[in-house]
Enzyme design. Structure first.
Site, PDB file in Angstrom:
ATOM      1  N   TYR A  58      14.670  -2.355   4.946  1.00 19.67           N
ATOM      2  CA  TYR A  58      13.707  -2.267   3.849  1.00 19.67           C
ATOM      3  C   TYR A  58      14.423  -2.663   2.558  1.00 19.67           C
ATOM      4  O   TYR A  58      15.238  -1.906   2.037  1.00 19.67           O
ATOM      5  CB  TYR A  58      13.140  -0.859   3.712  1.00 19.67           C
ATOM      6  CG  TYR A  58      12.252  -0.395   4.844  1.00 19.67           C
ATOM      7  CD1 TYR A  58      11.701  -1.296   5.750  1.00 19.67           C
ATOM      8  CD2 TYR A  58      11.945   0.950   5.008  1.00 19.67           C
ATOM      9  CE1 TYR A  58      10.889  -0.858   6.790  1.00 19.67           C
ATOM     10  CE2 TYR A  58      11.126   1.393   6.036  1.00 19.67           C
ATOM     11  CZ  TYR A  58      10.602   0.481   6.925  1.00 19.67           C
ATOM     12  OH  TYR A  58       9.790   0.920   7.954  1.00 19.67           O
ATOM     13  N   LEU A 211      -3.193   5.239   6.347  1.00 19.70           N
ATOM     14  CA  LEU A 211      -4.193   4.751   5.389  1.00 19.70           C
ATOM     15  C   LEU A 211      -4.300   3.237   5.432  1.00 19.70           C
ATOM     16  O   LEU A 211      -4.856   2.615   4.532  1.00 19.70           O
ATOM     17  CB  LEU A 211      -3.844   5.216   3.967  1.00 19.70           C
ATOM     18  CG  LEU A 211      -3.884   6.725   3.739  1.00 19.70           C
ATOM     19  CD1 LEU A 211      -3.512   7.064   2.295  1.00 19.70           C
ATOM     20  CD2 LEU A 211      -5.257   7.300   4.080  1.00 19.70           C
ATOM     21  N   ARG A 213      -2.202   0.820   4.995  1.00 21.95           N
ATOM     22  CA  ARG A 213      -1.571   0.156   3.854  1.00 21.95           C
ATOM     23  C   ARG A 213      -2.442   0.210   2.598  1.00 21.95           C
ATOM     24  O   ARG A 213      -2.513  -0.724   1.816  1.00 21.95           O
ATOM     25  CB  ARG A 213      -1.215  -1.277   4.220  1.00 21.95           C
ATOM     26  CG  ARG A 213      -0.255  -1.337   5.391  1.00 21.95           C
ATOM     27  CD  ARG A 213      -0.135  -2.718   6.015  1.00 21.95           C
ATOM     28  NE  ARG A 213       0.796  -2.651   7.141  1.00 21.95           N
ATOM     29  CZ  ARG A 213       0.471  -2.250   8.355  1.00 21.95           C
ATOM     30  NH1 ARG A 213      -0.770  -1.870   8.614  1.00 21.95           N
ATOM     31  NH2 ARG A 213       1.363  -2.213   9.330  1.00 21.95           N
ATOM     32  N   GLY A 214      -3.130   1.333   2.461  1.00 20.90           N
ATOM     33  CA  GLY A 214      -3.982   1.544   1.296  1.00 20.90           C
ATOM     34  C   GLY A 214      -5.405   1.070   1.470  1.00 20.90           C
ATOM     35  O   GLY A 214      -6.277   1.379   0.647  1.00 20.90           O
ATOM     36  N   SER A 217      -7.665   4.004   1.766  1.00 20.28           N
ATOM     37  CA  SER A 217      -7.286   5.105   0.877  1.00 20.28           C
ATOM     38  C   SER A 217      -8.407   5.513  -0.064  1.00 20.28           C
ATOM     39  O   SER A 217      -8.370   6.586  -0.662  1.00 20.28           O
ATOM     40  CB  SER A 217      -6.065   4.698   0.048  1.00 20.28           C
ATOM     41  OG  SER A 217      -6.415   3.667  -0.869  1.00 20.28           O
TER      42      SER A 217
END
Length: 336
Positions: A58, A211, A213-214, A217
């Site tokens: 990452y 979620l 990746r939003g 959300s």
């Protein structure tokens, strides 16, 4: 709020019922504020979150160093409660490209040595290859991690994004604590074979992307501008008609959330929590505000009527578009 605990399988540790996925604090979702990221990790530890998830690739080690800084500056009692879950194996280049995955035993030990240094810890609690290396039998990769366990550098062995056959082969090699894999209302592919397999073998699920990746959300809008470094700018589910279709699903979910007096994110996380005590959702909060919202899901109770309404609003396989671009889908375990 007291965060309940769940066990990472029959061989893994007790962890908080929600874990913190730290990837977005370093990569793939646009710019993040370092000070706020550290503060968010501190707030999570203070709230009782124990599981911190990262990957050595990452932002090429940035995320591990960020977690290391947060642990180093946290109160001793909070630092001692933290459990690290690390993925390894992805090969990157200086331009940020993704090349392949390396599961050779020598590489496994090399990756671990660097992760221990960046995190500033004397052991990694759960260690796993991010994707199966098609050129290396999973038995060899898992066997190398087992050697790290014997030497005290790793406590538990995990897997990531693997199919049922690979899970069985790995579990026949060494005890496996959990499989980390995407699982959400609109990503339910594990339910057919993978979930029954891990339950048969006493292996837990750490669910990422709860979620999506939003996307589910309740905060993502069709007119949101995504930067070139944002994974979602290339993700099929965030493109054109797919996005419009998927956001319509979110609006259906919002009606149920509003009836219960909770947010869309909270009901989506609560749904994953309701799938079983052997599933630990990873929340990808990058700020203290989003962390607080996500933790609120622990106070949401879904009864049979609620679950039926959610299934009606967002049926299995309702999402439009693959969860990864074609280039990334090619790296998933062929046995999936």
């Amino acid at each position: 709020m007291t965060i309940p605990t769940r066990s990472l399988g029959t061989t893994g540790p007790q962890v908080s019922a929600l874990g913190l996925g730290c990837m977005g604090m370093s990569a793939l979702y646009g710019e993040a504020d370092r000070a706020e990221s550290v503060a968010t990790i501190h707030a999570a530890l203070e709230a009782g979150v124990t599981l911190l998830d990262t990957g050595d690739f990452y932002a090429m080690g940035h995320n591990e160093m960020l977690i290391g800084e947060a642990l180093r500056t946290a109160p001793a009692a909070r630092r001692e409660q933290a459990l690290t879950s690390v993925k390894f194996g992805a090969l990157r280049d200086p331009d940020g490209g993704w090349n392949a995955y390396d599961g050779r035993p020598a590489a496994v030990k090399n990756f671990a040595a660097y992760s221990l240094q960046r995190l500033g810890v004397d052991h990694i609690d759960v260690y796993r290859i991010a994707r199966v290396d098609p050129d290396v039998p999973i038995e060899e990769t898992v066997g190398a991690i087992a050697e790290l366990v014997e030497k005290g550098h790793v406590r538990h062995i995990g897997l990531s994004e693997v199919g049922a056959a690979t899970i069985r082969r790995a579990a026949a090699t060494a005890p496996i604590s959990d499989v980390q894999i995407e699982y959400a209302l609109i990503s339910r592919g594990i339910e057919a074979e993978i979930l029954p397999t891990v339950r048969e073998l006493g292996i837990a699920i750490t669910a990422y992307g709860v979620l999506s990746r939003g996307l589910i959300s309740g905060h993502f809008t069709a007119d949101r501008k995504l930067g070139a470094g944002d994974f979602r700018a290339f993700s099929p589910r965030f493109q054109g008609d797919n996005l419009q279709h998927n956001l319509a699903l979110v609006e259906s979910l919002r009606k149920i959330a509003e009836q219960k007096g909770v947010s869309v994110a909270q009901i989506a996380i609560a749904w994953v929590l309701s799938r079983g005590e052997d599933i630990v959702p990873l929340i990808g909060a990058r700020t203290r505000e989003r962390l607080a919202e996500s933790l609120g899901a622990l106070e949401v109770t879904l009864d049979a009527e609620d679950l039926a309404a959610i299934e009606l609003a967002v049926p299995a396989d309702a999402a439009a578009g693959d969860r990864y671009p074609a280039s990334a889908m090619a790296h998933l375990d062929s046995e999936r």
